[in-house]
Design a protein around this motif. Structure first.
Motif, short mmCIF file in Angstrom:
data_model
loop_
_atom_site.label_atom_id
_atom_site.label_comp_id
_atom_site.label_asym_id
_atom_site.label_seq_id
_atom_site.Cartn_x
_atom_site.Cartn_y
_atom_site.Cartn_z
N GLU A 1 40.14 -11.59 -59.27
CA GLU A 1 40.94 -12.78 -60.20
C GLU A 1 41.46 -13.38 -59.12
N GLU A 2 40.49 -14.52 -59.81
CA GLU A 2 42.05 -15.82 -58.94
C GLU A 2 43.22 -16.10 -58.33
N GLN A 3 44.13 -15.83 -59.41
CA GLN A 3 45.54 -16.31 -58.60
C GLN A 3 45.52 -14.58 -57.95
N ALA A 4 46.96 -14.82 -57.38
CA ALA A 4 47.81 -14.14 -56.02
C ALA A 4 47.99 -12.22 -56.19
N GLY A 5 47.84 -12.32 -58.49
CA GLY A 5 48.11 -11.10 -58.62
C GLY A 5 47.39 -10.78 -60.12
N VAL A 6 47.71 -9.77 -60.66
CA VAL A 6 46.10 -9.61 -61.85
C VAL A 6 47.75 -9.12 -63.01
N GLY A 7 47.11 -9.37 -64.01
CA GLY A 7 47.65 -8.94 -64.90
C GLY A 7 48.26 -9.87 -66.05
N ARG A 8 48.48 -11.13 -65.81
CA ARG A 8 49.14 -12.31 -66.62
C ARG A 8 48.74 -13.07 -67.57
N GLY A 9 47.15 -12.87 -67.16
CA GLY A 9 46.25 -14.12 -67.73
C GLY A 9 47.14 -15.38 -67.67
N THR A 10 45.67 -16.14 -68.23
CA THR A 10 47.48 -17.49 -68.52
C THR A 10 48.14 -18.16 -69.22
N PRO A 11 48.31 -17.38 -70.22
CA PRO A 11 49.34 -17.67 -71.52
C PRO A 11 50.22 -17.40 -71.12
N TYR A 12 50.64 -16.64 -70.40
CA TYR A 12 51.79 -15.45 -69.84
C TYR A 12 52.26 -15.74 -68.26
N ARG A 13 51.40 -16.75 -67.21
CA ARG A 13 51.92 -17.03 -66.50
C ARG A 13 53.16 -17.94 -65.59
N PRO A 14 54.23 -17.08 -64.85
CA PRO A 14 54.92 -18.07 -64.07
C PRO A 14 54.29 -19.77 -63.49
N GLY A 15 54.70 -21.25 -63.19
CA GLY A 15 54.00 -21.82 -62.97
C GLY A 15 53.64 -22.21 -64.68
N TRP A 16 53.29 -21.80 -65.47
CA TRP A 16 51.81 -22.49 -66.48
C TRP A 16 52.63 -22.27 -67.94
N ASN A 17 53.81 -21.91 -67.85
CA ASN A 17 54.69 -21.32 -68.65
C ASN A 17 56.36 -21.97 -68.62
N ASP A 18 56.94 -22.03 -69.03
CA ASP A 18 58.19 -22.40 -68.38
C ASP A 18 59.18 -21.67 -69.47
N PRO A 19 60.08 -20.87 -68.36
CA PRO A 19 60.58 -20.00 -68.62
C PRO A 19 60.90 -20.22 -70.17
N ALA A 20 61.30 -21.01 -70.94
CA ALA A 20 61.22 -20.94 -72.19
C ALA A 20 60.91 -21.14 -73.50
N MET A 21 59.40 -21.21 -73.04
CA MET A 21 59.01 -21.12 -73.53
C MET A 21 58.70 -19.32 -74.77
N LEU A 22 57.88 -19.39 -75.58
CA LEU A 22 57.92 -18.14 -76.58
C LEU A 22 56.45 -17.40 -76.92
N SER A 23 56.77 -16.55 -76.92
CA SER A 23 55.31 -16.09 -77.39
C SER A 23 55.38 -16.25 -78.58
N ASN A 24 54.24 -16.77 -79.37
CA ASN A 24 53.90 -16.50 -80.75
C ASN A 24 53.09 -15.17 -81.96
N ILE A 25 53.74 -14.52 -80.66
CA ILE A 25 53.12 -13.19 -81.62
C ILE A 25 54.12 -11.96 -81.61
N SER A 26 54.85 -11.46 -82.47
CA SER A 26 55.90 -10.32 -82.33
C SER A 26 55.44 -9.17 -81.88
N SER A 27 56.31 -8.12 -81.48
CA SER A 27 56.04 -7.45 -80.75
C SER A 27 55.35 -6.21 -81.76
N VAL A 28 55.59 -5.97 -82.85
CA VAL A 28 54.67 -5.21 -83.08
C VAL A 28 53.63 -5.53 -83.03
N GLU A 29 52.96 -6.83 -83.41
CA GLU A 29 51.81 -6.88 -83.37
C GLU A 29 51.01 -6.58 -82.53
#
Length: 571
Positions: free
Chosen positions: A50-78
């Motif tokens: 992994e190029e980043q310092a931590g594992v697991g997040r991937g680009t769509p869910y990484r701090p800095g890459w995403n603003d805290p106000a940004m919502l995921s576009n998939i509901s929990s049940v999906e």
């Protein structure tokens, strides 16, 4: 390139456990590893880079890459569960952690949408749980963070990865099997010229944008993310007691305003209620697509559309009558599908559609035609590799936009934010059609929109059209390109549409120069020609199931070959 016979490879690794490398440590790797552990019956050695310092997040869910106000576009049940579902994970977090993640503890629900950063922490915990589970099964796991894999090559006894750590010397390491799961590809520095951004990612790159007029090309989920990131920098969203959201600009931000431009000038519709798992399709199903692909009769796209039309008519006769679906060819249906929305002011439609979606959620009512199209997009996708270039271009121009509009709906909160920005005079969405031009080489910075002879300059211009399909020339591992392992379905010449790299149904690059199951490519931008709707967590899960099972079978064969060689040596 000469590939050794399988027994030579087995002899080289005799007495050794198979060695597997995952390049990338986001959700695709997580779901693939989960399936691999489920199916593996013998031990192996696993390394995760992994190029980043931590594992697991991937680009769509990484701090800095995403603003805290940004919502995921998939509901929990999906979200396909791992050791636990997202709702189960949320339920055992402290109130303090939930609040820090922007989640109200009392509002946790399996149909809710949560901040991207919350999903990132969920996946981090799930990957660590998977690694613990692997080690309990006797799998030797090494995690190499801050390590960028800069090349990969196929050799006589497997794959060799060239690795550049953030600290320490570069090195090479050989593996029997490699899974490339490098995710989306965005420019490292999105502001390629003053005020002109090739993408809205990382969101932290937008932080320095002053309160000036901003143009965003695109009006879908990527554009909404960019708009939200800008809005929270220059104001705040405030929710009233009546569930009405408003936007309050900060002092000194009068000049700040966002204009979204897109061909049709439409916002995504609000997420709609539907049952899971999917109910079966009666007519336009996978079996029907397989029969079409196998019968060799030609005219594949039109015959598939006939089945699509029949399924839609049976699912929702009222909708079919209203649109006169029975009389429409593919082009006509695509036009009629969007016509009423395009004839209605964008925000008036968005407000009405949001009210409808909220009421349907409350009543747990599914709109039949929406649900039918949602289920059929995955079915029609299976036919795409069998379409000729003309059919593929037709599919991409007419039917794909319908499917994308239907499945890429927005969280209700996101729609409310867009409405709030519009009411505050801070957001507009305009249709530019096909005949327009953007000049990004202006002395003033930003870009100029040129439409119908009029020029409108924006000090800041952001491209937010989402991930585009990439060709082999963009593949990040040059040796595989030189070896011919990675190559385009259609070479970049003439007028042929880009159809991605050559892979099979198990995500192997198709090449005579590599043994079976030596390499799997799950890097999304290079798969989109074959899988045009591949995106998000559900795709990561589906790909992971296929590759995890294939890897487990390959490991089993390697183990059996090793055992046979050891027996022969002993004899």
């Amino acid at each position: 390139m000469t590939v050794p016979a399988p027994n030579n490879i087995a002899e080289h690794y005799a007495g050794m456990n198979p060695t597997i490398a995952f390049v990338g440590a986001g959700p695709t790797t997580i779901y693939t590893l989960n399936a691999l552990i489920d199916h593996a019956s013998v031990p192996f050695n696993l390394t995760i880079f992994e190029e980043q310092a931590g594992v697991g997040r991937g680009t769509p869910y990484r701090p800095g890459w995403n603003d805290p106000a940004m919502l995921s576009n998939i509901s929990s049940v999906e979200i396909p569960p791992l050791a636990e579902s997202l709702v189960e994970w949320l339920g055992r977090q402290s109130n303090e952690r939930l609040v820090r993640l922007g989640i109200e503890p009392s509002e946790i629900d399996d149909r809710a949408f949560y901040p991207r950063l919350a999903l990132g922490e969920y996946f981090v915990d799930q990957l660590h749980a998977l690694i613990d589970r692997a080690r309990r099964k006797g799998i030797d796991v090494t995690v190499r963070t801050n390590c960028k894999v800069i090349d990969a090559s196929s050799g006589p006894v497997g794959m060799t990865l060239s690795v550049r750590p953030k600290r320490g010397p570069s090195f090479e390491q050989a593996f029997t099997h490699v899974v490339l799961a490098t995710g989306h590809q965005w420019p490292a520095e999105p502001e390629v010229r003053p005020g002109y951004f090739l993408s809205p990612w990382p969101a932290s790159a937008l932080a320095g944008i002053p309160p000036v007029p901003v143009c965003i090309r695109g009006s879908s989920l990527s554009a909404i993310d960019a708009a939200v990131a800008l809005a929270v920098m220059h104001g705040e969203f405030v929710e009233a007691a009546d569930d009405m959201l408003s936007y309050t600009p900060l002092p000194g931000t009068d000049a700040f305003a966002i204009t979204m431009i897109s061909r049709k000038g439409l916002l995504p519709e609000a997420d709609f209620y539907f049952p899971l798992p999917y109910e079966p399709l009666a007519v336009c199903n996978r079996e029907a697509m397989a029969r079409l692909a196998e019968d060799g009769g030609g005219d594949l796209l039109n015959r598939a559309y006939m089945l699509f039309r029949q399924e839609l008519t049976e699912a929702d006769p009222d909708y079919a009558r209203r649109l006169q679906v029975a009389q429409l060819d593919l082009e006509g249906f695509a036009e009629r599908y969007f016509a009423e929305r395009m004839a209605t002011p964008t925000f008036a439609w968005a407000e009405s559609n949001l009210r409808e979606a909220q009421a349907n959620y409350e009543a747990r009512y599914t709109v039949p035609w929406r649900y039918a199209i949602l289920r059929m997009h995955e079915v029609l996708e299976t036919l795409v590799p069998h379409l000729n270039d003309e059919e593929f271009e037709h599919f991409s121009r007419f039917l794909a936009p319908v499917f994308i509009d239907d499945y890429a709906t927005a969280p209700h909160e996101s729609v409310k934010r867009m409405l709030a920005l519009h009411r505050a005079g801070k957001l507009d969405v305009i249709a530019v059609g096909e005949q327009y031009r953007v000049d990004s080489h202006t002395l003033e910075g930003g870009a100029t929109l040129i439409k119908d002879g009029e020029r409108t300059h924006y000090p800041v211009f952001i491209e937010a059209m989402g991930q585009r399909a990439l060709r082999a020339k963009d593949f990040p591992f040059p040796s595989l390109r030189r070896q011919g392992v990675i190559r385009d379905v259609n070479p970049a010449n003439g007028d042929s549409p880009s159809r991605g790299i050559v892979i099979d149904d198990a995500f192997h690059p198709i090449s005579e120069d590599i043994p079976e199951d030596q390499i799997f490519c799950l890097s999304l931008p290079f798969l989109m020609g074959r899988h045009p709707f591949i995106q998000g967590i559900t795709s990561a899960h589906d790909m992971g199931e296929v590759v995890g099972e294939r890897l487990a079978a390959a490991i089993g064969r390697c183990h059996d070959d090793n055992a046979t060689l050891v027996e022969r040596t002993a004899a």
